[in-house]
Design a protein around this motif. Structure first.
Motif, PDB file in Angstrom:
ATOM      1  N   UNK A 144     -14.145   5.290  15.297  1.00  0.00           N
ATOM      2  CA  UNK A 144     -14.086   3.940  15.879  1.00  0.00           C
ATOM      3  C   UNK A 144     -12.858   3.820  16.768  1.00  0.00           C
ATOM      4  N   UNK A 145     -13.060   3.455  17.956  1.00  0.00           N
ATOM      5  CA  UNK A 145     -11.962   3.424  18.929  1.00  0.00           C
ATOM      6  C   UNK A 145     -11.688   1.969  19.302  1.00  0.00           C
ATOM      7  N   UNK A 146     -10.466   1.556  19.183  1.00  0.00           N
ATOM      8  CA  UNK A 146     -10.153   0.183  19.594  1.00  0.00           C
ATOM      9  C   UNK A 146      -9.647   0.181  21.017  1.00  0.00           C
ATOM     10  N   UNK A 147      -9.670  -0.970  21.602  1.00  0.00           N
ATOM     11  CA  UNK A 147      -9.249  -1.104  22.996  1.00  0.00           C
ATOM     12  C   UNK A 147      -7.748  -0.860  23.107  1.00  0.00           C
ATOM     13  N   UNK A 148      -7.019  -1.454  22.156  1.00  0.00           N
ATOM     14  CA  UNK A 148      -5.558  -1.426  22.279  1.00  0.00           C
ATOM     15  C   UNK A 148      -4.978  -0.250  21.500  1.00  0.00           C
ATOM     16  N   UNK A 149      -3.667  -0.243  21.363  1.00  0.00           N
ATOM     17  CA  UNK A 149      -2.981   0.805  20.624  1.00  0.00           C
ATOM     18  C   UNK A 149      -3.291   0.721  19.133  1.00  0.00           C
ATOM     19  N   UNK A 150      -3.284   1.890  18.480  1.00  0.00           N
ATOM     20  CA  UNK A 150      -3.358   1.903  17.031  1.00  0.00           C
ATOM     21  C   UNK A 150      -1.950   1.702  16.504  1.00  0.00           C
ATOM     22  N   UNK A 151      -1.788   0.730  15.623  1.00  0.00           N
ATOM     23  CA  UNK A 151      -0.443   0.428  15.114  1.00  0.00           C
ATOM     24  C   UNK A 151      -0.202   1.183  13.818  1.00  0.00           C
ATOM     25  N   UNK A 152       0.818   2.043  13.820  1.00  0.00           N
ATOM     26  CA  UNK A 152       1.137   2.861  12.654  1.00  0.00           C
ATOM     27  C   UNK A 152       2.493   2.403  12.123  1.00  0.00           C
ATOM     28  N   UNK A 153       2.561   2.157  10.835  1.00  0.00           N
ATOM     29  CA  UNK A 153       3.864   1.888  10.233  1.00  0.00           C
ATOM     30  C   UNK A 153       4.151   2.996   9.218  1.00  0.00           C
ATOM     31  N   UNK A 210      -1.049   2.403   7.416  1.00  0.00           N
ATOM     32  CA  UNK A 210       0.276   2.409   6.815  1.00  0.00           C
ATOM     33  C   UNK A 210       0.494   3.764   6.132  1.00  0.00           C
ATOM     34  N   UNK A 211       1.617   4.410   6.429  1.00  0.00           N
ATOM     35  CA  UNK A 211       1.917   5.711   5.824  1.00  0.00           C
ATOM     36  C   UNK A 211       3.090   5.532   4.872  1.00  0.00           C
ATOM     37  N   UNK A 225      -5.777   4.020  -2.862  1.00  0.00           N
ATOM     38  CA  UNK A 225      -6.960   3.229  -3.192  1.00  0.00           C
ATOM     39  C   UNK A 225      -7.267   2.201  -2.100  1.00  0.00           C
ATOM     40  N   UNK A 226      -6.377   2.033  -1.136  1.00  0.00           N
ATOM     41  CA  UNK A 226      -6.652   1.211   0.053  1.00  0.00           C
ATOM     42  C   UNK A 226      -6.853   2.169   1.222  1.00  0.00           C
ATOM     43  N   UNK A 227      -8.036   2.140   1.847  1.00  0.00           N
ATOM     44  CA  UNK A 227      -8.378   3.149   2.857  1.00  0.00           C
ATOM     45  C   UNK A 227      -7.449   3.116   4.067  1.00  0.00           C
ATOM     46  N   UNK A 228      -6.747   2.008   4.287  1.00  0.00           N
ATOM     47  CA  UNK A 228      -5.848   1.934   5.438  1.00  0.00           C
ATOM     48  C   UNK A 228      -4.449   2.430   5.101  1.00  0.00           C
TER      49      UNK A 228
END
Lengths: 841, 114
Positions: free
Chosen positions: A1-10, A109-110, A275-278
């Motif tokens: 799935x590709x979003x229009x904007x940047x992927x936000x990684x923390x 979130x990493x 346990x949270x996929x994100x």
């Protein structure tokens, strides 16, 4: 799935693994702008090399340990918040909140929160003088406390505990103790017998080891003063470092409602998702395959797995090999595969040499075909090969003991070499580079240097342990492809040393400028200049500072003295065979007194005078030469010393006059320059008091004549010399040495000692004997004539300098103020002499 | 931005510096390494101190080039520095100062910004 904007990684946590994740993600991203990365770190400084933390006490600064400086984060567009841990995660709104109140939304979130030191609930751990060993701040606290402490201990004899114990030694404490609950050191890596050898080695280095000790309490009022054990014994120490394992930092995850393990660790699946996929967790905070991986290599692999998934590649984290190799206070320790599997599930071969402090154990499958694991203590040279053999299930040779003992029959080494490994064999485990990737770089992209490989796939950039294998692979692939492996000198000369040696000889070139003009290009460098200088000296034996030769000499040769800390020089007059008259001894003492020099007897039966200003060197030598001394060439890749025992003139066992022969040998070869330094010795009988078998060429008296040994070596990798000729007379002995030395000088690679040269020589000792003794190449007469010419051309180069104003005037620190000494030189007193001031790092 | 005025100091005679080598001059209490890149007819001046271990030794180092860039190698640990920019070529974090050099009537002048 590709979003229009940047992927936000923390990324929560800026440790080694958190940093590596950022690096990998940006490297894998099609377009760096696809990601917006925000990193929160709890510590006040950016990610640093925690693996080499103890280097902090050995003189490295906190900045030296940084993995990347602040500029890197800016350049890569990463928003970095230091000293500001994340305190809350709102999984509904996908937002993190920092301690300072910064809120940042994320798509992914990493969690790379790492671990903290585990402090067992022992009464008294809260007292002053008790520390943990985890961060640079911990180290700074330890360092400052150690200034007033005399005795220190470490609780925990594991890998990190022993590192901490080394730190105590480095800090200069009078006593350093290690206390371990288990009956052995490094209980997770090595067995009892290996631990016994390690313990013996560490004890001899000044550590006191206490095993099977259970701590009852840490005693003292507000400040600790000792440790009481449950067996009633006690240890008086002023400080204690606790190194009893790690505790995953999972409190943030817990607060956010993610599943964690009761004994610590954030639960993740093979994709490292919580346990949270994100939300992912990587490094020492993550519990995967039911375990915490407490090493950096698997952490880096986890970073790679998550970075791959976020850039659209499917990857899983597979059980990671926990093999380790490290050097503890100078002692090699390694364990690989399954080190502990025992009979009858396997067959075990053990080599236990208490005298040498070496223990090796390999575990084989019951049919003897496969290597299951093993342990190496004291000598881990074979670690890489054994690890690869084990991981790749390579079929073992018929005598598997050769793997650890080396082949004891023929000339060939055990094992089929790195080229026999399968393509997926992991060569660089820090950066996950396989043999196939390295070979492909060589074959398809023409990458033939280690530096090139570092740029191409980052191999060798982590711990550096794989560098020798990478070198061997590069050369191996090139040979396999029929490519002539050209060992060229540098960017200025497309020749090997041996080729250039012949060209210079045939064309009778005598200056560096001539050699560069005829056979090189560009302006030369610090690699080719000393190499050519050495070749010129080995061919013509003319003064190395005349014509254009002074500025091309290496640091020490340039001033005919050894440069030391602070920029002063040391002076070693030649004392052939170690024989010296009382009159000459007095002169050395007077010179040292007059010029304020520190004096020390060397290992080569000579006297070294330290702390001479460059401007004083000619005057010092003028006085020494007047008393009959000559240069000792301690500064050159040249003949150093011919050591002798006293021999038959005084010794009641001596069978020949070894001192006289040693003096004759030293007088013959003094000033001879070679690809590396040359040492020799003559012993007067079989007791071998001169240790001739550890020299480049050594002579031992027999009752019928002399035995000649060659290619021995002390140094970091000692090797015994090999017997070249038996019961020969003096003339024959010198003739054979002439041939041997000239053959070595002609064919060796730069900076290769005779032992290493022999090891690389195809055909080995059998071939060397055939060339030197039986003259199969028909070059013996040439070699002898070449040596005789060098002997005839010998002049003491210091005498030349003292007598030649043009040469002498170069020995000043300031060219515009020749009489002023370098004002930055400083000494500190030491045992009624002095030493160079320690340099600031 | 301030314009710095450069003062030229007489350092030594051209003969004092070995061809394709260097020597150190004391100028206003400052140790300055002067190099004569004779192969190219170029002159360079830098700090004499190597920033790695604070040793006053760069003038005794070997000169040469790396892909055309003129450089000097410290005699202590062979860190190399560009003679043009002062940037360390073997370790990014080190940097030395460089100074302009003028040669007139066989005399070497070093320019120092005051």
């Amino acid at each position: 799935m590709k979003t229009q904007t940047q992927t936000r990684i923390v990324v929560v946590g800026n440790g080694m693994v958190g940093y590596k994740f950022c690096e990998k993600l940006l490297a894998k991203a099609q377009n760096k702008a696809d990601f917006r990365i925000t990193v929160f770190g709890e510590e006040p400084r950016a990610a640093y090399d925690r693996v080499h933390l103890s280097a902090f006490f050995a003189g490295k600064s906190a900045d030296d340990l940084l993995l990347a400086d602040a500029d890197w984060y800016v350049a890569e567009g990463i928003e970095l918040y230091l000293g500001d841990p994340v305190v809350n995660i709102n999984r509904e709104t996908k937002t993190v909140y920092s301690h300072h109140g910064i809120a940042v939304p994320y798509d992914y979130l990493i969690l790379a929160t790492g671990s903290a030191a585990f402090v067992p609930p022992i009464p008294g751990v809260e007292k002053d003088g008790v520390f943990v060993y985890r961060t640079i701040e911990d180290l700074e606290l330890i360092q400052s406390y150690a200034r007033t402490a005399r005795k220190g201990a470490v609780l925990g004899g594991g890998l990190l505990g022993l590192e901490a114990a080394k730190a105590l030694l480095d800090l200069g404490l009078d006593e350093a103790h290690v206390v371990e609950f288990a009956p052995r050191l490094m209980p997770r890596q090595i067995d009892d017998a290996g631990s016994a050898i390690l313990q013996q080695q560490l004890s001899s280095l000044g550590l006191s080891i206490h095993l099977s000790k259970s701590t009852r309490q840490i005693s003292g009022d507000a400040t600790m003063d000792g440790i009481d054990f449950t067996d009633g014994s006690r240890l008086d120490v002023d400080m204690l470092i606790i190194s009893a394992g790690i505790r995953p930092r999972d409190e943030l995850a817990k607060r956010a409602g993610l599943d964690t393990h009761p004994r610590g660790g954030i639960l993740v699946n093979d994709q490292l998702r919580t346990t949270d996929a994100a939300i992912f967790a990587i490094g020492e905070c993550a519990l995967v395959h039911n375990m915490i991986y407490g090493l950096v290599a698997p952490g880096y692999d986890m970073a790679d797995v998550v970075a791959s998934q976020l850039t659209g590649e499917l990857k899983q984290f597979r059980p990671f090999d926990m093999s380790t190799k490290l050097k503890l206070i100078g002692v090699d320790v390694a364990s690989f595969g399954d080190p502990f599997v025992a009979e009858p599930t396997c067959r075990t071969i053990i080599y236990d040499n208490k005298a040498k402090g070496i223990y090796k154990r390999v575990n084989l499958s019951p049919d003897g075909k496969e290597l299951l694991g093993g342990i190496l203590v004291g000598d881990a040279e074979q670690y890489n090969m054994l690890l690869q053999t084990c991981k790749n299930k390579t079929v073992l040779p018929p005598d598997p003991e050769d793997l650890i003992l080396g082949s004891r029959g023929g000339e060939e080494a055990a094992g089929a070499g790195v080229l026999s490994l399968p393509d997926d064999a992991l060569i660089c485990s820090c950066e996950a580079v396989t043999k196939g990737m390295i070979c492909q770089q060589v074959k398809e992209h023409g990458c033939t240097t280690v530096d090139g490989m570092k740029k191409a796939n980052k191999a060798c950039t982590g711990c550096g342990g794989c560098t020798p294998m990478v070198k061997d692979l590069i050369q191996g692939v090139m040979k396999e492809q029929g490519l002539y492996v050209r060992n060229t000198i540098c960017e200025h000369f497309d020749f090997s040393r041996q080729e250039l040696f012949d060209l210079v000889k045939i064309n009778k070139l005598r200056t560096y400028g001539d050699v560069l003009n005829q056979f090189g290009h560009g302006d030369g460098c610090e690699v080719c200049k000393p190499l050519v200088a050495s070749v010129l000296a080995s061919l013509w034996n003319e003064n190395i500072l005349e014509q254009d030769r002074a500025p091309v000499q290496d640091s020490n040769d340039r001033y005919l003295a050894n440069i030391q800390k602070g920029g002063t020089y040391s002076v070693v007059p030649r004392i052939p065979g170690g024989e010296i008259t009382p009159e000459k001894l007095i002169v050395i003492g007077q010179v040292a007194q007059k010029y304020g020099l520190y004096t020390k007897i060397t290992g080569g039966q000579r006297i070294d005078l330290f702390g001479a200003h460059v401007g004083d060197l000619p005057a010092i030598w003028e006085e020494l030469i007047r008393a009959g001394f000559e240069s000792g060439h301690a500064y050159g890749k040249a003949l150093r010393t011919v050591k002798s025992c006293v021999g038959s003139t005084w010794c009641r066992f001596g069978v020949q006059d070894s001192v006289t022969f040693a003096i004759e040998v030293e007088e013959r070869y003094k000033g001879l320059r070679a690809p590396h330094k040359l040492k020799s010795a003559v012993s007067g009988c079989i007791r071998e008091c001169a240790e001739a078998q550890s020299k480049d060429f050594g002579i031992i008296a027999t009752d019928k004549g002399w035995n000649l040994y060659v290619c021995g070596n002390g140094g970091s990798k000692p090797q015994h010399a090999r017997l070249l000729a038996t019961d020969v007379d003096k003339e024959t002995c010198l003739r054979l040495i002439d041939r041997f030395l000239m053959f070595y000088i002609k064919t060796a690679d730069p900076l290769t000692r005779t032992a290493t040269w022999l090891n690389k020589l195809e055909g080995g000792m059998t071939y060397l004997k055939a060339v030197i003794v039986d003259d199969v190449l028909g070059i013996a007469a040439d070699l002898e004539a070449g040596m005789q010419e060098l002997v005839n051309n010998y002049r003491c180069e210091w005498k030349d300098v003292v007598e030649t104003p043009e040469l002498r005037k170069r020995f000043t620190h300031f060219v515009n103020q020749p009489d002023v000494k370098d004002p930055s030189i400083a000494f500190t007193p030491l045992r009624s002499q002095k030493r160079a001031q320690e340099w600031t790092i | 931005m301030l314009t710095l005025s450069i003062t030229w100091h007489m350092a030594c005679h051209t003969n004092d510096i070995p061809a394709d080598g260097g020597a150190c001059a004391l100028i206003n209490g400052r140790q300055i390494a002067i190099f004569h890149f004779a192969r190219r007819g170029e002159w360079y001046a830098t700090d004499n101190q190597c920033p790695h271990r604070q040793q006053m030794a760069l003038s005794r180092g070997m000169t040469g080039s790396h892909q055309g860039e003129p450089k000097v190698a410290c005699p202590f640990h062979k860190k190399t520095f560009s003679l043009r920019t002062g940037q360390c070529l073997t370790d990014d974090e080190y940097q030395i100062r460089t100074y302009p050099v003028r040669v007139e009537n066989d005399q070497v002048f070093v320019g120092i910004a005051e």
